[in-house]
Design a protein around this motif. Structure first.
Motif, PDB file in Angstrom:
ATOM      1  N   LEU A 244       3.547  11.178  -0.077  1.00 56.31           N
ATOM      2  CA  LEU A 244       3.018  10.382   1.039  1.00 56.31           C
ATOM      3  C   LEU A 244       2.013  11.164   1.869  1.00 56.31           C
ATOM      4  O   LEU A 244       1.022  10.591   2.323  1.00 56.31           O
ATOM      5  N   VAL A 245       2.236  12.445   2.035  1.00 51.80           N
ATOM      6  CA  VAL A 245       1.255  13.263   2.761  1.00 51.80           C
ATOM      7  C   VAL A 245      -0.067  13.238   2.005  1.00 51.80           C
ATOM      8  O   VAL A 245      -1.125  13.001   2.596  1.00 51.80           O
ATOM      9  N   ARG A 246      -0.015  13.455   0.686  1.00 51.67           N
ATOM     10  CA  ARG A 246      -1.255  13.483  -0.119  1.00 51.67           C
ATOM     11  C   ARG A 246      -1.901  12.108  -0.225  1.00 51.67           C
ATOM     12  O   ARG A 246      -3.102  11.956  -0.028  1.00 51.67           O
ATOM     13  N   GLN A 247      -1.103  11.097  -0.565  1.00 47.96           N
ATOM     14  CA  GLN A 247      -1.664   9.780  -0.859  1.00 47.96           C
ATOM     15  C   GLN A 247      -2.089   9.005   0.388  1.00 47.96           C
ATOM     16  O   GLN A 247      -3.050   8.247   0.340  1.00 47.96           O
TER      17      GLN A 247
ATOM     18  N   GLY B  24      -2.660  10.531   3.426  1.00 55.20           N
ATOM     19  CA  GLY B  24      -3.465  11.375   4.304  1.00 55.20           C
ATOM     20  C   GLY B  24      -2.867  11.515   5.695  1.00 55.20           C
ATOM     21  O   GLY B  24      -3.588  11.731   6.664  1.00 55.20           O
ATOM     22  N   LEU B  25      -1.558  11.376   5.798  1.00 57.59           N
ATOM     23  CA  LEU B  25      -0.880  11.489   7.090  1.00 57.59           C
ATOM     24  C   LEU B  25      -0.439  12.931   7.312  1.00 57.59           C
ATOM     25  O   LEU B  25      -0.180  13.661   6.353  1.00 57.59           O
ATOM     26  N   PRO B  26      -0.321  13.345   8.577  1.00 56.07           N
ATOM     27  CA  PRO B  26       0.201  14.684   8.850  1.00 56.07           C
ATOM     28  C   PRO B  26       1.633  14.817   8.331  1.00 56.07           C
ATOM     29  O   PRO B  26       2.432  13.869   8.414  1.00 56.07           O
ATOM     30  N   ALA B  27       1.963  15.997   7.817  1.00 54.97           N
ATOM     31  CA  ALA B  27       3.292  16.246   7.275  1.00 54.97           C
ATOM     32  C   ALA B  27       4.376  15.967   8.318  1.00 54.97           C
ATOM     33  O   ALA B  27       5.434  15.421   7.988  1.00 54.97           O
ATOM     34  N   ALA B  28       4.113  16.322   9.570  1.00 52.34           N
ATOM     35  CA  ALA B  28       5.110  16.108  10.629  1.00 52.34           C
ATOM     36  C   ALA B  28       5.390  14.617  10.824  1.00 52.34           C
ATOM     37  O   ALA B  28       6.542  14.228  11.068  1.00 52.34           O
ATOM     38  N   GLN B  29       4.375  13.773  10.712  1.00 52.25           N
ATOM     39  CA  GLN B  29       4.570  12.327  10.875  1.00 52.25           C
ATOM     40  C   GLN B  29       5.413  11.768   9.723  1.00 52.25           C
ATOM     41  O   GLN B  29       6.305  10.948   9.940  1.00 52.25           O
ATOM     42  N   VAL B  30       5.127  12.216   8.514  1.00 57.91           N
ATOM     43  CA  VAL B  30       5.901  11.761   7.356  1.00 57.91           C
ATOM     44  C   VAL B  30       7.340  12.254   7.472  1.00 57.91           C
ATOM     45  O   VAL B  30       8.285  11.500   7.231  1.00 57.91           O
ATOM     46  N   ASP B  31       7.528  13.527   7.880  1.00 57.92           N
ATOM     47  CA  ASP B  31       8.879  14.065   8.074  1.00 57.92           C
ATOM     48  C   ASP B  31       9.664  13.235   9.079  1.00 57.92           C
ATOM     49  O   ASP B  31      10.817  12.890   8.853  1.00 57.92           O
ATOM     50  N   ALA B  32       9.035  12.916  10.196  1.00 59.86           N
ATOM     51  CA  ALA B  32       9.707  12.152  11.248  1.00 59.86           C
ATOM     52  C   ALA B  32      10.087  10.753  10.754  1.00 59.86           C
ATOM     53  O   ALA B  32      11.182  10.263  11.040  1.00 59.86           O
ATOM     54  N   ALA B  33       9.207  10.122  10.013  1.00 62.00           N
ATOM     55  CA  ALA B  33       9.484   8.782   9.490  1.00 62.00           C
ATOM     56  C   ALA B  33      10.633   8.824   8.489  1.00 62.00           C
ATOM     57  O   ALA B  33      11.543   7.985   8.540  1.00 62.00           O
ATOM     58  N   LEU B  34      10.610   9.789   7.587  1.00 60.93           N
ATOM     59  CA  LEU B  34      11.681   9.912   6.600  1.00 60.93           C
ATOM     60  C   LEU B  34      13.021  10.167   7.292  1.00 60.93           C
ATOM     61  O   LEU B  34      14.037   9.568   6.943  1.00 60.93           O
ATOM     62  N   LEU B  35      13.013  11.040   8.278  1.00 60.03           N
ATOM     63  CA  LEU B  35      14.233  11.354   9.027  1.00 60.03           C
ATOM     64  C   LEU B  35      14.762  10.112   9.741  1.00 60.03           C
ATOM     65  O   LEU B  35      15.963   9.820   9.716  1.00 60.03           O
ATOM     66  N   ALA B  36      13.858   9.342  10.357  1.00 59.33           N
ATOM     67  CA  ALA B  36      14.263   8.142  11.098  1.00 59.33           C
ATOM     68  C   ALA B  36      14.935   7.111  10.194  1.00 59.33           C
ATOM     69  O   ALA B  36      15.826   6.386  10.617  1.00 59.33           O
ATOM     70  N   VAL B  37      14.514   7.075   8.940  1.00 54.26           N
ATOM     71  CA  VAL B  37      15.052   6.101   7.998  1.00 54.26           C
ATOM     72  C   VAL B  37      16.259   6.668   7.237  1.00 54.26           C
ATOM     73  O   VAL B  37      17.012   5.912   6.631  1.00 54.26           O
TER      74      VAL B  37
ATOM     75  N   GLY C 294       0.825  -1.210   0.000  1.00 58.93           N
ATOM     76  CA  GLY C 294       0.000   0.000   0.000  1.00 58.93           C
ATOM     77  C   GLY C 294       0.854   1.253   0.000  1.00 58.93           C
ATOM     78  O   GLY C 294       0.574   2.223  -0.698  1.00 58.93           O
ATOM     79  N   LEU C 295       1.943   1.230   0.788  1.00 54.97           N
ATOM     80  CA  LEU C 295       2.863   2.371   0.848  1.00 54.97           C
ATOM     81  C   LEU C 295       3.565   2.562  -0.492  1.00 54.97           C
ATOM     82  O   LEU C 295       3.610   3.677  -1.025  1.00 54.97           O
ATOM     83  N   VAL C 296       4.120   1.491  -1.044  1.00 53.70           N
ATOM     84  CA  VAL C 296       4.849   1.587  -2.313  1.00 53.70           C
ATOM     85  C   VAL C 296       3.912   2.063  -3.423  1.00 53.70           C
ATOM     86  O   VAL C 296       4.263   2.944  -4.216  1.00 53.70           O
ATOM     87  N   GLN C 297       2.728   1.506  -3.460  1.00 52.91           N
ATOM     88  CA  GLN C 297       1.755   1.907  -4.482  1.00 52.91           C
ATOM     89  C   GLN C 297       1.406   3.386  -4.336  1.00 52.91           C
ATOM     90  O   GLN C 297       1.332   4.110  -5.328  1.00 52.91           O
ATOM     91  N   SER C 298       1.229   3.841  -3.118  1.00 49.18           N
ATOM     92  CA  SER C 298       0.954   5.262  -2.881  1.00 49.18           C
ATOM     93  C   SER C 298       2.089   6.126  -3.405  1.00 49.18           C
ATOM     94  O   SER C 298       1.861   7.150  -4.036  1.00 49.18           O
ATOM     95  N   GLY C 299       3.315   5.711  -3.130  1.00 53.76           N
ATOM     96  CA  GLY C 299       4.469   6.473  -3.590  1.00 53.76           C
ATOM     97  C   GLY C 299       4.552   6.559  -5.100  1.00 53.76           C
ATOM     98  O   GLY C 299       4.842   7.618  -5.658  1.00 53.76           O
ATOM     99  N   PHE C 300       4.264   5.463  -5.785  1.00 50.79           N
ATOM    100  CA  PHE C 300       4.398   5.449  -7.234  1.00 50.79           C
ATOM    101  C   PHE C 300       3.197   6.037  -7.966  1.00 50.79           C
ATOM    102  O   PHE C 300       3.238   6.176  -9.188  1.00 50.79           O
ATOM    103  N   ARG C 301       2.176   6.436  -7.263  1.00 46.95           N
ATOM    104  CA  ARG C 301       1.071   7.141  -7.917  1.00 46.95           C
ATOM    105  C   ARG C 301       1.539   8.494  -8.443  1.00 46.95           C
ATOM    106  O   ARG C 301       0.966   9.016  -9.387  1.00 46.95           O
ATOM    107  N   GLU C 302       2.571   9.037  -7.802  1.00 46.24           N
ATOM    108  CA  GLU C 302       3.142  10.315  -8.228  1.00 46.24           C
ATOM    109  C   GLU C 302       4.661  10.186  -8.163  1.00 46.24           C
ATOM    110  O   GLU C 302       5.333  10.905  -7.448  1.00 46.24           O
ATOM    111  N   ARG C 303       5.210   9.270  -8.946  1.00 44.88           N
ATOM    112  CA  ARG C 303       6.616   8.896  -8.808  1.00 44.88           C
ATOM    113  C   ARG C 303       7.598  10.000  -9.134  1.00 44.88           C
ATOM    114  O   ARG C 303       8.755   9.936  -8.745  1.00 44.88           O
TER     115      ARG C 303
END
Length: 149
Positions: free
Chosen positions: A101-104, A106-119, A84-93
């Motif tokens: 990821l924020v758009r696809q 529907g997560l808060p931008a801060a949550q996506v930022d934190a996840a990206l930073l952690a990885v 589901g995550l990969v498919q969401s990402g490739f909808r707007e590759r």
């Protein structure tokens, strides 16, 4: 006047694509198997010769002997979430992974930022630049699971 169109990637090259040239298909196949191009075969090797060259690929399953993608229901659910995550990402590759990821999702931008930073994924990267391991790690962090070391 003619418009120049770059050559379409061959199926073998799409399956074995490195990060930067990944597609949903290449992420999916490389998650399940090691893929490499073993040999290129020129069109002249065939009769009649096709318009394109061919390639022989080697696909070695990562889980030999398994008859399903995941034998454990919890593992199967985690794998479904990954797709589901990969498919969401490739909808707007061609967009930045953070914005996609924020758009696809529907997560808060801060949550996506934190996840990206952690990885260790920069927010302005494109989805096709993420490796299979980065997608897996990103899904784990978004699910609140620890990263495997």
């Amino acid at each position: 006047s003619r418009t120049y169109l770059p050559p379409t990637p061959r199926p073998a090259e799409r399956l074995a694509a490195p990060p930067g040239k990944m597609s949903y298909l290449s992420v999916f196949v490389q998650y399940h198997a090691e893929v490499r191009i073993a040999r290129r075969v020129p069109a002249a090797a065939f009769e009649p010769a096709p318009a394109v060259d061919s390639a022989v690929i080697v696909v070695e399953p990562r889980r030999p002997g398994s008859t399903s993608p995941a034998d454990d229901p919890a593992e199967a659910a985690a794998e479904d979430a990954l797709w589901g995550l990969v498919q969401s990402g490739f909808r707007e590759r061609r967009k930045m992974v953070h914005n996609v990821l924020v758009r696809q999702l529907g997560l808060p931008a801060a949550q996506v930022d934190a996840a990206l930073l952690a990885v260790g994924i920069e927010r302005d990267r494109r989805p096709q630049t993420l490796s299979v391991a980065e997608w897996i790690a990103l899904r784990a962090v978004l699910d609140g699971r620890p990263l495997d070391d």
